[in-house]
Scaffold this active site. Structure first.
Site, PDB file in Angstrom:
ATOM      1  N   ARG A 142       8.773  23.889   3.477  1.00  0.00           N
ATOM      2  CA  ARG A 142       8.701  23.138   2.337  1.00  0.00           C
ATOM      3  C   ARG A 142      10.041  22.274   2.407  1.00  0.00           C
ATOM      4  O   ARG A 142      10.440  21.494   1.617  1.00  0.00           O
ATOM      5  CB  ARG A 142       8.861  23.873   1.098  1.00  0.00           C
ATOM      6  CG  ARG A 142       8.801  23.095  -0.083  1.00  0.00           C
ATOM      7  CD  ARG A 142       8.000  23.775  -1.402  1.00  0.00           C
ATOM      8  NE  ARG A 142       8.783  25.026  -1.584  1.00  0.00           N
ATOM      9  CZ  ARG A 142      10.016  25.252  -2.273  1.00  0.00           C
ATOM     10  NH1 ARG A 142      10.646  24.310  -2.386  1.00  0.00           N
ATOM     11  NH2 ARG A 142      10.339  26.632  -2.175  1.00  0.00           N
ATOM     12  N   TYR A 198      -2.675   0.115  -2.814  1.00  0.00           N
ATOM     13  CA  TYR A 198      -3.775   1.270  -2.893  1.00  0.00           C
ATOM     14  C   TYR A 198      -3.890   1.880  -4.533  1.00  0.00           C
ATOM     15  O   TYR A 198      -2.953   1.907  -5.241  1.00  0.00           O
ATOM     16  CB  TYR A 198      -3.028   2.287  -1.924  1.00  0.00           C
ATOM     17  CG  TYR A 198      -4.020   3.655  -1.793  1.00  0.00           C
ATOM     18  CD1 TYR A 198      -5.117   3.703  -1.218  1.00  0.00           C
ATOM     19  CD2 TYR A 198      -3.489   4.981  -2.380  1.00  0.00           C
ATOM     20  CE1 TYR A 198      -5.776   4.775  -1.104  1.00  0.00           C
ATOM     21  CE2 TYR A 198      -4.092   5.950  -2.320  1.00  0.00           C
ATOM     22  CZ  TYR A 198      -5.405   5.929  -1.615  1.00  0.00           C
ATOM     23  OH  TYR A 198      -6.179   7.283  -1.605  1.00  0.00           O
ATOM     24  N   ASP A 213       4.524  -0.181   2.371  1.00  0.00           N
ATOM     25  CA  ASP A 213       3.485   0.786   2.574  1.00  0.00           C
ATOM     26  C   ASP A 213       2.831  -0.179   3.857  1.00  0.00           C
ATOM     27  O   ASP A 213       2.101  -0.858   3.790  1.00  0.00           O
ATOM     28  CB  ASP A 213       2.407   0.879   1.646  1.00  0.00           C
ATOM     29  CG  ASP A 213       1.385   2.004   1.916  1.00  0.00           C
ATOM     30  OD1 ASP A 213       1.125   2.005   3.023  1.00  0.00           O
ATOM     31  OD2 ASP A 213       0.462   2.573   0.972  1.00  0.00           O
ATOM     32  N   LYS A 220      -4.388   8.212   7.818  1.00  0.00           N
ATOM     33  CA  LYS A 220      -4.870   7.066   8.660  1.00  0.00           C
ATOM     34  C   LYS A 220      -4.811   6.780   9.956  1.00  0.00           C
ATOM     35  O   LYS A 220      -4.958   7.641  10.870  1.00  0.00           O
ATOM     36  CB  LYS A 220      -4.634   5.681   7.495  1.00  0.00           C
ATOM     37  CG  LYS A 220      -4.575   6.235   6.066  1.00  0.00           C
ATOM     38  CD  LYS A 220      -6.074   6.482   5.552  1.00  0.00           C
ATOM     39  CE  LYS A 220      -6.016   7.116   4.178  1.00  0.00           C
ATOM     40  NZ  LYS A 220      -5.354   6.090   3.177  1.00  0.00           N
TER      41      LYS A 220
HETATM   42  C1  LIG Z   1      -4.800   6.243   1.949  1.00  0.00           C
HETATM   43  C2  LIG Z   1      -3.794   5.417   1.535  1.00  0.00           C
HETATM   44  C3  LIG Z   1      -2.569   6.004   0.932  1.00  0.00           C
HETATM   45  C4  LIG Z   1      -2.513   7.442   0.303  1.00  0.00           C
HETATM   46  O1  LIG Z   1      -2.478   8.237   1.354  1.00  0.00           O
HETATM   47  P1  LIG Z   1      -3.064   9.950   1.468  1.00  0.00           P
HETATM   48  O2  LIG Z   1      -2.840  10.195   2.791  1.00  0.00           O
HETATM   49  O3  LIG Z   1      -4.770   9.680   0.885  1.00  0.00           O
HETATM   50  O4  LIG Z   1      -2.520  10.382   0.105  1.00  0.00           O
HETATM   51  C5  LIG Z   1      -1.409   5.152   0.578  1.00  0.00           C
HETATM   52  N1  LIG Z   1      -1.569   3.720   0.843  1.00  0.00           N
HETATM   53  C6  LIG Z   1      -2.369   3.209   1.765  1.00  0.00           C
HETATM   54  C7  LIG Z   1      -2.338   1.888   1.887  1.00  0.00           C
HETATM   55  C8  LIG Z   1      -3.543   4.014   1.975  1.00  0.00           C
HETATM   56  O5  LIG Z   1      -4.597   3.562   2.711  1.00  0.00           O
END
Ligand SMILES: *Cc1c(COP(=O)(O)O)cnc(C)c1O
Length: 382
Positions: A49, A103, A175, A200
């Site tokens: 953690r 998102y 992001d 992703k």
């Molecule tokens: C999927 C996604 C998130 C969130 O990610 P998780 O791993 O599902 O918590 C944040 N930003 C973007 C652009 C995403 O595609």
């Protein structure tokens, strides 16, 4: 250890680590959550953690080397990364300026949770700096955006935002999930903080949930403190799988870039397809900025069907190889309709006004043979 002299294709395999003679080539999985410590001191306590166990530290060094960041922290999900990353920047009374093209989970975090913590948020149209400038306040601390954005794959020019952030002493947070460091490295364009959903492209196989925050060592230490108390750390096995997935990031993304370009080109001008959203197409309004700012146009694209929602449903039901699934960035090509996923909370009229009419299909292009994907689309569209 950051080996900036090597190209990204080499750094995804070797960045941040070089095993000595007798050591395993593959980082061993150390699943232990408890470590024997020195007697009589609290220095150097290891605990998953806290983000300081071997598998986390390994993959963190590699990720920092890919983005050109001083430090990286891996968290349990992309949302965990967004929450802890932003909470390390913002205090009660602060104001956040965020792009409205982000998102759905980030929208909820900013619009529903942050106001409760005394952090105010204004959402702006992210194209050009005029809108951002207009909503600046004395309490504004950070600018947040996604590029390319979800789901319409708009590419945002970081130049004006970097100047605005630098002039006003604001943190510029990007992001970069849709691009991956193979296609876009925001820090080279003035970003202070980069966030990814590692679920992703970074992992790329639809089998790990994770997130990453990158920035200066002192900032990443603050994010780590948030992660510790909010409980957003990853399991060692998730870190191990992420490191394994990362090794093929460059080959995967290069192939996804090529496949997406082939599909976008094939879809444009096709009967029944009203519009293709892919900045790799020379006719796309963001093509020029994408060419300057990115090393590749990415594996995400979208298109509008002339027949609207009925045509989209028909297409998705008739596809045999390409499946209807909401996530993205993996080796399998998938499609989804934002009206049933990220934008389900909006009315059809509001979605159409936001450029996501019924009949809008988002596609995450995988690593299959492009001609097989085209044949699947052809069969389902005709
Ligand atoms: C999927 C996604 C998130 C969130 O990610 P998780 O791993 O599902 O918590 C944040 N930003 C973007 C652009 C995403 O595609």
């Amino acid at each position: 250890m950051n080996q900036p002299k090597h190209s990204i294709a080499t750094r995804v395999v070797h960045g941040g680590h070089s095993p000595a003679a007798g050591e395993p080539v593959v980082t061993p999985l150390v699943q232990s959550v408890n470590y024997v410590e020195e007697v009589g001191t609290s220095e150097g306590l290891r605990y998953p953690r806290y983000g300081n166990v071997p598998n986390a530290e390994h993959v963190q060094r590699r990720l920092a080397s890919l983005e050109g960041a001083e430090a990286a922290l891996v968290l349990g999900s992309g949302m965990g990364a967004l929450a802890c990353g932003m909470l390390a920047l913002l205090r009660p009374g602060d104001h956040l300026l965020a792009s409205e093209w982000i998102y759905g989970g980030a929208l909820r975090l900013f619009a529903e949770e942050f106001p409760r913590l005394g952090i105010s948020v204004t959402l702006v149209d992210p194209t050009g700096s005029r809108e951002w400038r207009k909503h600046l306040r004395r309490e504004t601390r950070a600018l947040f955006l996604e590029s390319p954005s979800n789901p319409a794959c708009h590419v945002i020019d970081l130049g004006p935002l970097r100047r605005l952030a630098a002039g006003q002493g604001l943190a510029l947070v990007v992001d970069s999930t849709f691009a991956s460091p193979v296609n876009f490295r925001p820090m080279e364009h003035g970003a202070d903080v980069v966030i990814h959903s590692a679920t992703k492209y970074l992992n790329g196989h639809n089998d790990v949930l994770g997130g990453v925050v990158l920035g200066t060592a002192s900032y990443v230490e603050e994010v780590r403190q948030k992660m510790m108390v909010w409980g957003q750390a990853p399991d060692p096995f998730a870190c191990w799988l992420l490191e394994r997935g990362l090794k093929t990031l460059d080959v995967r993304v290069q192939r996804q870039n090529e496949n997406a370009m082939a599909l976008a080109t094939w879809l444009s001008g096709r009967k029944g397809v009203a519009r293709v959203h892919y900045a790799g197409l020379p006719t796309h309004p963001d093509h020029e900025i994408a060419r300057q700012q990115m090393s590749g146009f990415g594996g995400m694209l979208a298109f509008d069907l002339e027949g609207g929602g009925v045509a989209a449903e028909r297409l998705l039901k008739r596809l045999t190889l390409i499946r209807n699934a909401p996530s993205l960035g993996g080796v399998d090509t998938i499609v989804s309709e934002p009206r049933y996923t990220s934008h389900a909370h909006m009315s059809a009229e509001a979605r159409a006004a936001a450029g996501i009419p019924d009949g809008f299909v988002r596609m995450s292009v995988g690593v299959e043979e492009a001609s097989d994907l085209i044949a699947d689309l052809e069969g389902a569209l005709s």
